[in-house]
Design a protein around this motif. Structure first.
Motif, PDB file in Angstrom:
ATOM      1  N   ALA A 286       0.828  -1.200   0.000  1.00 17.65           N
ATOM      2  CA  ALA A 286       0.000   0.000   0.000  1.00 17.65           C
ATOM      3  C   ALA A 286       0.865   1.254   0.000  1.00 17.65           C
ATOM      4  O   ALA A 286       0.538   2.248  -0.668  1.00 17.65           O
ATOM      5  N   ARG A 296      -3.861   7.471  -0.824  1.00 18.13           N
ATOM      6  CA  ARG A 296      -3.697   6.661   0.389  1.00 18.13           C
ATOM      7  C   ARG A 296      -5.097   6.250   0.816  1.00 18.13           C
ATOM      8  O   ARG A 296      -5.814   7.006   1.447  1.00 18.13           O
ATOM      9  N   ILE A 332      -7.051  -1.110  -4.924  1.00 15.78           N
ATOM     10  CA  ILE A 332      -7.210  -2.325  -4.131  1.00 15.78           C
ATOM     11  C   ILE A 332      -6.935  -3.570  -4.973  1.00 15.78           C
ATOM     12  O   ILE A 332      -6.337  -4.545  -4.505  1.00 15.78           O
ATOM     13  N   LEU A 335      -3.265  -3.877  -5.283  1.00 12.17           N
ATOM     14  CA  LEU A 335      -2.733  -4.247  -3.981  1.00 12.17           C
ATOM     15  C   LEU A 335      -2.884  -5.744  -3.731  1.00 12.17           C
ATOM     16  O   LEU A 335      -1.956  -6.405  -3.249  1.00 12.17           O
TER      17      LEU A 335
END
Length: 340
Positions: A286, A296, A332, A335
């Protein structure tokens, strides 16, 4: 989510735009107290520097009124998890933890209480289990239980602003169920800090005495009050919009392999995202993605009993105005490819 929408300089600019050199220092706090009392349909309200202080004071007053030191709340209540036993060490109160750690309190849980209790604290929504809310009928039944047993009812309404669209009822109608209500000036309202405690006039006068005893006098808190008013004016009307967007975003994230949204669909603009990935790897990747994209999406991850999984929280508010759902989904998704 951190974007330019909530950078400190912008917050200060928003407050400065509301400053009246003659009135701000003397009028901002009492004006906000009156406004929140009216919004919640309560006779009076008092501003506190923190919700921690406000709620401990509320519990202390309810306990003193009933000459009972036992108070009741959920095992993941903020007072139990995040306040270093302040209710016990500062105010001499004892806690009865009610309900399952991972579920909402139910009427059946309350009916299982077999000892005198001064007050029941209900958090709307229950943040640490995903921003969940009981159905209206269940909530009414729980407060009815308190009336039948001579127990005070207190709402931890730090996120009442976010919960209201789910019920489709006014803030005053929701607050009317409770003897006392705490609301936050930041979180969903994106203020600087501060909280308000609302209740009957005698309760609030007593609360102000305790506020002063604990060093929480708000005479110089006008910047926090102005920031809170900005949130009431500009963000409170947008809460239904934030809920709709949270549900849309949650639906997109739930389609990513290894991702589960709780609850599904979200009941408030706040929801949890569970990842089938180790927390250390999630944090590591992240950070790299934040450097790459400028986003963020979360600051902390919550570890679970399974070391191969973790979760984080999303709250949709004005911070999302300058990002798209697709950007968050892609963040996401990437990630999970890297950390999963």
């Amino acid at each position: 989510m951190t974007t330019r929408k909530h950078r400190p300089a912008r917050v200060l600019d928003l407050v400065r735009a509301r400053v009246d050199e003659e009135e701000s220092r003397t009028e901002a706090v009492p004006r906000l107290e009156r406004r929140v009392a009216d919004l919640l349909g309560k006779p009076a309200a008092a501003m506190f520097p923190t919700g921690t202080m406000a709620q401990q004071v509320a519990m202390r007053i309810h306990a003193d009124r009933r000459n009972t030191k036992m108070i009741a709340f959920h095992p993941q209540c903020h007072m139990e998890v995040h306040e270093h036993k302040g209710y016990q060490l500062v105010h001499g109160l004892s806690a009865l933890l009610v309900g399952d750690y991972h579920s909402l309190i139910t009427v059946a849980d309350l009916e299982a209480i077999k000892q005198p209790v001064a007050a029941l604290l209900l958090e709307l929504p229950q943040r640490d289990i995903g921003g969940r809310l009981p159905a209206w009928e269940e909530l009414v039944a729980q407060v009815d239980w308190t009336r039948e047993h001579g127990v005070a009812s207190h709402m931890d309404g730090a996120r009442l602003w976010e919960a209201q669209p789910y019920y489709g009822r006014s803030h005053a109608e929701i607050a009317a169920l409770f003897d006392s209500v705490y609301v936050s000036l930041y979180k969903g309202l994106m203020g600087i800090s501060g909280a308000l405690l609302a209740g009957d006039a005698e309760f609030i006068e007593h609360a102000k005495i305790w506020r002063n005893r604990l060093g929480g006098n708000t005479a110089a808190a006008w910047p926090m009050a102005l920031a809170g008013e900005r949130g009431l004016d500009e963000l409170l009307p947008r809460m239904p919009e934030f809920l709709v967007r949270a549900r849309t975003l949650a639906g997109m994230l739930g389609g990513i392999p290894g991702v589960q949204v709780v609850p599904e669909p979200p009941q408030t603009p706040l929801f949890h995202v569970h990842l089938a990935a180790q927390p250390e790897r999630v944090l590591e990747h992240a950070k790299l993605l934040a450097e790459k994209t400028g986003l963020r999406v979360f600051g902390q991850v919550r570890r679970s009993s399974n070391p191969m999984t973790c979760s984080f929280e999303i709250t949709v508010t004005e911070q999302f105005d300058d990002v798209t759902d697709a950007e968050v989904r892609d963040f996401i998704g990437e990630l999970m490819l890297a950390a999963g």
